[in-house]
Write a protein that holds these residues in place. Structure first.
Motif, mmCIF file in Angstrom:
data_model
loop_
_atom_site.group_PDB
_atom_site.id
_atom_site.type_symbol
_atom_site.label_atom_id
_atom_site.label_comp_id
_atom_site.label_asym_id
_atom_site.label_seq_id
_atom_site.Cartn_x
_atom_site.Cartn_y
_atom_site.Cartn_z
ATOM 1 N N GLU A 76 -9.300 5.660 9.877
ATOM 2 C CA GLU A 76 -8.348 5.708 10.991
ATOM 3 C C GLU A 76 -6.972 6.163 10.529
ATOM 4 O OE1 GLU A 76 -9.665 2.010 13.708
ATOM 5 O OE2 GLU A 76 -9.393 1.542 11.577
ATOM 6 N N LEU A 77 -6.761 6.165 9.221
ATOM 7 C CA LEU A 77 -5.512 6.625 8.625
ATOM 8 C C LEU A 77 -5.855 7.287 7.300
ATOM 9 C CD1 LEU A 77 -2.124 4.776 8.353
ATOM 10 C CD2 LEU A 77 -3.167 5.703 6.283
ATOM 11 N N VAL A 78 -5.250 8.448 7.054
ATOM 12 C CA VAL A 78 -5.481 9.180 5.807
ATOM 13 C C VAL A 78 -4.161 9.312 5.065
ATOM 14 C CG1 VAL A 78 -6.144 11.383 4.774
ATOM 15 C CG2 VAL A 78 -7.478 10.452 6.685
ATOM 16 N N PHE A 79 -4.146 8.869 3.806
ATOM 17 C CA PHE A 79 -3.010 9.093 2.925
ATOM 18 C C PHE A 79 -3.195 10.449 2.240
ATOM 19 C CE2 PHE A 79 -3.184 4.430 3.032
ATOM 20 C CZ PHE A 79 -1.844 4.091 3.199
ATOM 21 N N ALA A 80 -2.222 11.346 2.404
ATOM 22 C CA ALA A 80 -2.223 12.614 1.678
ATOM 23 C C ALA A 80 -1.400 12.424 0.419
ATOM 24 C CB ALA A 80 -1.639 13.723 2.531
ATOM 25 N N CYS A 81 -2.044 12.555 -0.718
ATOM 26 C CA CYS A 81 -1.386 12.251 -1.995
ATOM 27 C C CYS A 81 -1.443 13.488 -2.875
ATOM 28 C CB CYS A 81 -2.078 11.072 -2.658
ATOM 29 S SG CYS A 81 -1.358 10.666 -4.253
ATOM 30 N N GLY A 82 -0.337 14.205 -2.943
ATOM 31 C CA GLY A 82 -0.278 15.416 -3.745
ATOM 32 C C GLY A 82 0.935 16.228 -3.365
ATOM 33 N N GLY A 83 0.852 17.532 -3.582
ATOM 34 C CA GLY A 83 1.945 18.422 -3.241
ATOM 35 C C GLY A 83 1.790 19.017 -1.863
ATOM 36 N N ASP A 84 2.522 20.113 -1.623
ATOM 37 C CA ASP A 84 2.531 20.726 -0.299
ATOM 38 C C ASP A 84 1.148 21.180 0.140
ATOM 39 O OD1 ASP A 84 5.335 20.658 0.467
ATOM 40 O OD2 ASP A 84 5.685 22.019 -1.189
ATOM 41 N N GLY A 85 0.356 21.732 -0.793
ATOM 42 C CA GLY A 85 -0.962 22.219 -0.429
ATOM 43 C C GLY A 85 -1.884 21.119 0.057
ATOM 44 N N THR A 86 -1.840 19.978 -0.610
ATOM 45 C CA THR A 86 -2.660 18.837 -0.202
ATOM 46 C C THR A 86 -2.260 18.343 1.176
ATOM 47 O OG1 THR A 86 -2.834 18.176 -2.525
ATOM 48 C CG2 THR A 86 -3.444 16.535 -0.875
#
Length: 337
Positions: A76-86
């Motif tokens: 229900e929630l996604v953490f995007a962990c990285g740089g701009d591309g991620t």
């Protein structure tokens, strides 16, 4: 409550129940992935959240497929962990859904994190998600990819291309100044710009930015009127052709008042930019293939984004410092155990 206020209210879903979450991580951006994972898992557990599922990106898939897998598995929630591309890959996968996006920036120049006031602060990113401040944002669409902050063609993308990863890792966002200096004297592009159904405009410009929000790296706010949920893209055409013009623009941005010289701004639902020759291009700070055209359209209210509370301020970074302080306490307690 008027329509604009109602649109910005934090709503949707059972916000009293901790959500099922997933972390989409670029392992090349994290020095010690095991330690990082333990910190995130334990901080979320301390906040009463169930353990997240983890997905690692790859060179072949920078995050879109992994995000789609996470959603299919019930996230229900996604953490995007990285740089701009991620982050851009996660935005593209989540646009149009009811799944929330939270940003845990680990790159050296994350544009969406900069607009949230998060820098590379893991504690603040976790706290923003835990606080459950949410905002339904517009996204821009270029081909089959979505951007949350801005697309660009010309000087800005060339600057990104000529900024080394080593320099970014060493000094952070000021590395872009080094990349920019190499191209201050480049010749301008010959452009035709068509905004919605208006007659095309012809310009000699150094760069064109198509923005959903207005903050650049280092916290510089280029477009003061840009709002992330107003249903419009702000199109900035920059026309400096001498070093003194660049200096005047920089000074105006530092002062943060009055108009910016050598910059004209338009608003659009759709913009088509065509150049006489192939140009470098970028989406949310991530380079895409050079091309002679850039076509961007707005997709209104498409993305649930976790933002510092209160969520109604036009500036997405509002209250980021307070979130960082609360996050340090949360993560600090985990690390002491």
């Amino acid at each position: 409550m008027d329509g604009a206020e109602q649109k910005r209210t934090v709503t949707g879903g059972d916000r009293h129940r901790p959500p099922r979450s997933a972390v989409v991580v670029n392992p090349t951006k994290v020095a010690d992935l095991d330690a990082f994972r333990a910190t995130v898992d334990e901080a979320l557990a301390a906040a009463g959240w169930p353990a997240p599922t983890w997905y690692e990106t790859s060179a072949e898939d920078p995050g879109r497929g992994q995000t789609e897998q996470a959603v299919a598995a019930g996230a229900e929630l996604v953490f995007a962990c990285g740089g701009d591309g991620t982050v851009m890959a996660c935005v593209t996968a989540l646009a149009g859904s009811d799944v929330e996006l939270a940003v845990l920036p680990q790159g050296t120049g994350n544009l969406l994190a900069a607009n949230l006031g998060l820098s590379n602060d893991l504690a603040a990113g976790l706290q923003v998600a835990v606080d459950r401040g949410r905002r339904r944002l517009d996204v821009g669409v270029v081909d089959d990819r979505c951007f949350a902050v801005m697309a660009g063609m010309g000087f800005d993308a060339q600057m990104l291309a000529d900024t080394s990863e080593t320099t970014k890792a060493r000094i952070g966002w000021p590395a872009y100044v080094v990349g920019a200096a190499k191209h201050l004297r480049d010749r301008p592009m010959r452009l035709t710009i068509r905004i919605d159904d208006r007659p095309p405009m012809r310009r000699r410009a150094r760069t064109v930015l198509v923005a959903n929000v207005g903050r650049l790296q280092g916290g510089v706010r280029l477009l003061t009127e840009a709002e992330p949920d107003d249903g419009w893209l702000d199109v900035a055409v920059l026309t400096p052709n001498r070093v003194r013009h660049w200096l005047a623009m920089g000074w105006a941005l530092v002062r943060r008042r009055g108009s910016v010289p050598r910059m004209e701004v338009h608003r659009a639902r759709k913009v088509v930019i065509a150049s006489n020759r192939a140009q470098p291009r970028q989406l949310d700070g991530d380079l895409i293939a050079p091309g002679r055209t850039l076509t961007a359209e707005i997709r209104p209210e498409s993305l649930w984004l976790c933002v510092p509370r209160p969520a109604g301020d036009p500036d997405l970074a509002h209250d980021a410092d307070a979130a960082a302080r609360r996050g340090e306490k949360l993560v600090g307690e985990v690390r002491r155990e």
